[in-house]
Design a protein around this motif. Structure first.
Motif, PDB file in Angstrom:
ATOM      1  N   PHE A 106       0.760  -6.938   2.399  1.00  0.00           N
ATOM      2  CA  PHE A 106       0.867  -5.846   3.387  1.00  0.00           C
ATOM      3  C   PHE A 106       1.998  -4.912   2.989  1.00  0.00           C
ATOM      4  CE2 PHE A 106       4.644  -6.844   6.122  1.00  0.00           C
ATOM      5  CZ  PHE A 106       5.079  -7.977   5.440  1.00  0.00           C
ATOM      6  N   GLU A 107       1.908  -3.678   3.466  1.00  0.00           N
ATOM      7  CA  GLU A 107       3.007  -2.729   3.315  1.00  0.00           C
ATOM      8  C   GLU A 107       3.943  -2.927   4.510  1.00  0.00           C
ATOM      9  OE1 GLU A 107       2.386   1.469   2.164  1.00  0.00           O
ATOM     10  OE2 GLU A 107       0.237   1.011   2.065  1.00  0.00           O
ATOM     11  N   THR A 140       0.707  -1.367  -9.540  1.00  0.00           N
ATOM     12  CA  THR A 140      -0.609  -2.005  -9.614  1.00  0.00           C
ATOM     13  C   THR A 140      -0.524  -3.343 -10.337  1.00  0.00           C
ATOM     14  OG1 THR A 140      -1.833   0.082  -9.541  1.00  0.00           O
ATOM     15  CG2 THR A 140      -2.910  -1.769 -10.656  1.00  0.00           C
ATOM     16  N   GLU A 141       0.196  -3.340 -11.463  1.00  0.00           N
ATOM     17  CA  GLU A 141       0.362  -4.603 -12.206  1.00  0.00           C
ATOM     18  C   GLU A 141       1.119  -5.621 -11.356  1.00  0.00           C
ATOM     19  OE1 GLU A 141       2.156  -3.315 -16.129  1.00  0.00           O
ATOM     20  OE2 GLU A 141       1.330  -5.282 -16.608  1.00  0.00           O
ATOM     21  N   ALA A 142       2.088  -5.150 -10.595  1.00  0.00           N
ATOM     22  CA  ALA A 142       2.902  -6.070  -9.791  1.00  0.00           C
ATOM     23  C   ALA A 142       2.054  -6.742  -8.711  1.00  0.00           C
ATOM     24  CB  ALA A 142       4.072  -5.305  -9.164  1.00  0.00           C
ATOM     25  N   THR A 143       1.264  -5.952  -7.984  1.00  0.00           N
ATOM     26  CA  THR A 143       0.473  -6.549  -6.893  1.00  0.00           C
ATOM     27  C   THR A 143      -0.676  -7.394  -7.437  1.00  0.00           C
ATOM     28  OG1 THR A 143      -0.900  -4.545  -6.767  1.00  0.00           O
ATOM     29  CG2 THR A 143       0.997  -4.676  -5.277  1.00  0.00           C
ATOM     30  N   MET A 144      -1.289  -6.916  -8.522  1.00  0.00           N
ATOM     31  CA  MET A 144      -2.400  -7.670  -9.131  1.00  0.00           C
ATOM     32  C   MET A 144      -1.899  -9.050  -9.584  1.00  0.00           C
ATOM     33  SD  MET A 144      -4.520  -6.368 -12.445  1.00  0.00           S
ATOM     34  CE  MET A 144      -3.113  -6.382 -13.564  1.00  0.00           C
ATOM     35  N   SER A 145      -0.711  -9.046 -10.189  1.00  0.00           N
ATOM     36  CA  SER A 145      -0.153 -10.300 -10.721  1.00  0.00           C
ATOM     37  C   SER A 145       0.301 -11.219  -9.588  1.00  0.00           C
ATOM     38  CB  SER A 145       1.024  -9.993 -11.657  1.00  0.00           C
ATOM     39  OG  SER A 145       0.640  -9.021 -12.615  1.00  0.00           O
ATOM     40  N   LEU A 189      -8.385  -4.912  -4.901  1.00  0.00           N
ATOM     41  CA  LEU A 189      -7.623  -4.209  -3.847  1.00  0.00           C
ATOM     42  C   LEU A 189      -8.214  -2.847  -3.518  1.00  0.00           C
ATOM     43  CD1 LEU A 189      -4.064  -5.295  -4.991  1.00  0.00           C
ATOM     44  CD2 LEU A 189      -5.175  -5.865  -2.833  1.00  0.00           C
ATOM     45  N   LEU A 190      -9.188  -2.410  -4.315  1.00  0.00           N
ATOM     46  CA  LEU A 190      -9.900  -1.153  -3.986  1.00  0.00           C
ATOM     47  C   LEU A 190     -11.062  -1.521  -3.069  1.00  0.00           C
ATOM     48  CD1 LEU A 190      -9.841   0.826  -7.338  1.00  0.00           C
ATOM     49  CD2 LEU A 190      -8.444   1.180  -5.285  1.00  0.00           C
ATOM     50  N   LEU A 245      -6.165 -11.345   1.962  1.00  0.00           N
ATOM     51  CA  LEU A 245      -6.297 -10.438   3.117  1.00  0.00           C
ATOM     52  C   LEU A 245      -5.371  -9.244   2.905  1.00  0.00           C
ATOM     53  CD1 LEU A 245      -7.098  -9.670   6.081  1.00  0.00           C
ATOM     54  CD2 LEU A 245      -5.257 -11.168   6.845  1.00  0.00           C
ATOM     55  N   LYS A 246      -5.940  -8.047   3.037  1.00  0.00           N
ATOM     56  CA  LYS A 246      -5.133  -6.825   3.052  1.00  0.00           C
ATOM     57  C   LYS A 246      -5.453  -6.088   4.344  1.00  0.00           C
ATOM     58  CE  LYS A 246      -6.177  -3.065   0.737  1.00  0.00           C
ATOM     59  NZ  LYS A 246      -6.662  -2.081   1.743  1.00  0.00           N
ATOM     60  N   PHE A 247      -4.808  -4.927   4.551  1.00  0.00           N
ATOM     61  CA  PHE A 247      -5.020  -4.183   5.806  1.00  0.00           C
ATOM     62  C   PHE A 247      -5.565  -2.791   5.530  1.00  0.00           C
ATOM     63  CE2 PHE A 247      -3.481  -7.384   8.526  1.00  0.00           C
ATOM     64  CZ  PHE A 247      -2.554  -8.086   7.766  1.00  0.00           C
ATOM     65  N   LYS A 248      -6.434  -2.349   6.414  1.00  0.00           N
ATOM     66  CA  LYS A 248      -7.053  -1.021   6.315  1.00  0.00           C
ATOM     67  C   LYS A 248      -5.932   0.036   6.292  1.00  0.00           C
ATOM     68  CE  LYS A 248     -10.571   1.654   8.810  1.00  0.00           C
ATOM     69  NZ  LYS A 248     -11.322   1.709  10.095  1.00  0.00           N
ATOM     70  N   GLY A 249      -6.015   0.922   5.342  1.00  0.00           N
ATOM     71  CA  GLY A 249      -5.004   1.987   5.274  1.00  0.00           C
ATOM     72  C   GLY A 249      -3.796   1.618   4.433  1.00  0.00           C
ATOM     73  N   ASN A 250      -3.714   0.341   4.033  1.00  0.00           N
ATOM     74  CA  ASN A 250      -2.645  -0.060   3.119  1.00  0.00           C
ATOM     75  C   ASN A 250      -3.163   0.104   1.677  1.00  0.00           C
ATOM     76  OD1 ASN A 250      -0.537  -2.659   4.528  1.00  0.00           O
ATOM     77  ND2 ASN A 250      -1.488  -0.951   5.555  1.00  0.00           N
ATOM     78  N   TYR A 251      -2.331   0.643   0.808  1.00  0.00           N
ATOM     79  CA  TYR A 251      -2.715   0.802  -0.601  1.00  0.00           C
ATOM     80  C   TYR A 251      -1.750  -0.009  -1.447  1.00  0.00           C
ATOM     81  CZ  TYR A 251      -3.327   3.121  -5.175  1.00  0.00           C
ATOM     82  OH  TYR A 251      -3.550   3.380  -6.508  1.00  0.00           O
ATOM     83  N   HIS A 252      -2.333  -0.747  -2.402  1.00  0.00           N
ATOM     84  CA  HIS A 252      -1.488  -1.620  -3.230  1.00  0.00           C
ATOM     85  C   HIS A 252      -1.766  -1.385  -4.711  1.00  0.00           C
ATOM     86  CE1 HIS A 252      -0.467  -3.698   0.471  1.00  0.00           C
ATOM     87  NE2 HIS A 252      -1.746  -3.848   0.729  1.00  0.00           N
TER      88      HIS A 252
END
Ligand code: KE4
Length: 424
Positions: free
Chosen positions: A205-206, A118-123, A151-152, A138-145
């Motif tokens: 993206f994942e 979480t810290e990595a993606t937020m940063s 990102l929520l 931009l993120k994608f539906k069904g991807n969790y970061h």
């Protein structure tokens, strides 16, 4: 005589911890029953508080690619701990781990250690916004970061999907700066860029989705991601928290020859202890304090014990590349074994696998995107999960997660898993 220590502990835990757990998925909410309190592990096996043994496919949600309690990893952590548990100062192991990462991720000209994905993606997103001066992501539906506010976010209504909070407590204003695309849909991606490209700081993206269950990327989608971000000046962030070091020594970036501007890592990077990282091109990472104006900090960042666990893990993965062939071979045999059992039982299913991460979807398939994954029959998954558990196999307790294979999984584990699935 079966004891019920896990149930007793869960009752106590629920009086102390929300849902009785430290992370929601562990509560068995989507599969029912009382979660197992795990107390010991070794190789491919885990033991619960009642002494029951299981073949483990959770692997601490990804980190345990070598198998649990790998002696070389435990020894380096113990040796490091004997000299102190943390200093809040630079430590030689940070340099050694960064060098080990660079050996397999040459795109990481500079990286910063943090303590969670979480810290990595937020940063990484803050750096992208600082570098581009733009606000939208931009993120994608069904991807969790991870669970950073921005990102929520889930797809809103309408063609160009404005984000809407997917959790209470996320202000609408935060969510509105997050657009939500459709994974493996290059046409929709082009449409979003046409409308917002000039205002996009980054796309995250994942590279292989693990958080909707496993969904592999299409070549066209990967190509569109890199071409459109380059054309519009948005940064491409590959979130390799789950895939990093798992799908190849250099993760999905190596496996799919990706060229991301930033990469986030976690899980295997810490060998099971809290370590994660974000990094990329030096000119982008020059934004990060104290070099640049983007602030990010952490008391436990670069903790020596986490560095030691990660370093010992990467040393083995890089010294024994045949591990990846073994993971691929076991994964293929597990996939075909489960496919055979479920086909014989006449159960509609689709098994998606990339290397040593796989998901059994209980739907006709193929599962190519989140909307396909969402058609999985969660009641059937529940029965599958408990049949395996009864058979001594600990599968991830959610239909929308990836199962993880380790280098310690062998013949006996495979036979036990297939035998347990047959009782389904
Ligand atoms: P953490 O903050 O949980 O360390 O990492 C967040 C994260 C970021 N990016 C990806 C691709 C991830 O898979 C994750 C976390 N993965 C989940 C499992 N699906 C962690 C398990 C949990 O939430 O308990």
């Amino acid at each position: 005589m079966r004891t019920n220590e896990s149930e007793i502990l869960f009752a106590k835990a629920r009086r102390l911890l929300p849902g009785g757990v430290s992370s929601p998925v562990r509560a068995f909410g989507s599969v029912g029953g009382s979660p197992l309190f795990l107390v010991r592990s070794s190789g491919s096996r885990v033991w619960d508080a009642d002494g029951n043994e299981y073949v483990d496919y959770v692997g601490s949600w990804g980190p345990m690619i070598l198998g649990h309690a790998r002696p070389e990893v435990v020894e380096l952590v113990q040796e490091t701990a004997a000299n102190g548990l943390g200093f809040g100062a630079p430590h030689p192991l940070e340099v050694e781990l960064a060098e080990a990462v660079r050996r397999v991720y040459p795109a990481l000209e500079k990286l910063r250690f943090v303590s969670s994905g979480t810290e990595a993606t937020m940063s990484a997103l803050r750096v992208a916004r600082g570098y581009t001066g733009r606000d939208y992501i931009l993120k994608f539906k069904g991807n969790y970061h991870g669970h950073a506010d921005g990102l929520l976010v889930e797809a809103g209504s309408g063609a160009l999907t404005f984000g809407q909070p997917s959790s209470a407590g996320v202000p609408k204003g935060y969510a509105e700066l997050t657009l939500v695309g459709r994974y493996n849909d290059p046409e929709h991606l082009a449409q979003v860029f046409g409308e917002y490209g000039e205002r996009l700081a980054a796309v995250i993206f994942e590279p292989v989705v693990g958080n909707a269950g496993v969904i592999p990327p299409t070549t066209e989608f990967l190509k569109a991601l890199r071409e459109l971000t380059r054309e519009y000046g948005a940064l491409l962030i590959a979130d390799e928290v789950m895939t990093g070091f798992r799908l190849a020594p250099g993760g999905a970036t190596e496996r799919f020859s990706l060229e991301p501007d930033l990469i986030t890592l976690g899980k295997i990077l810490g060998g099971g202890l809290p370590a994660a990282a974000y990094g990329g091109r030096a000119e982008v990472m020059a934004q990060v304090a104290p070099e640049g104006p983007v602030y990010q900090a952490g008391t436990l960042s670069g903790n020596p014990l986490a560095m030691a666990a990660g370093l010992a893990t990467l040393r083995i993965l890089q010294a024994e590349p045949e591990i990846y062939e073994r993971l691929e071979d076991y994964g293929a045999r597990l996939q075909s074994g489960l496919d055979e059992v479920l086909s014989a039982a006449g159960v509609p299913h689709a098994i998606n696998r990339v290397g040593s991460m796989l998901t059994v979807f209980f739907t006709e398939g193929p599962v190519r995107g989140f909307d396909d994954a969402a058609t999985t029959n969660t009641e059937t998954f529940k029965r599958f999960f408990h049949a395996l558990l009864q058979g001594g196999v600990y599968w991830p307790p959610s239909a929308f997660e990836a199962a993880f294979i380790s280098a310690a999984h062998g013949e006996e584990d495979l036979e036990k898993t297939i035998a347990a699935a047959r009782t389904f």
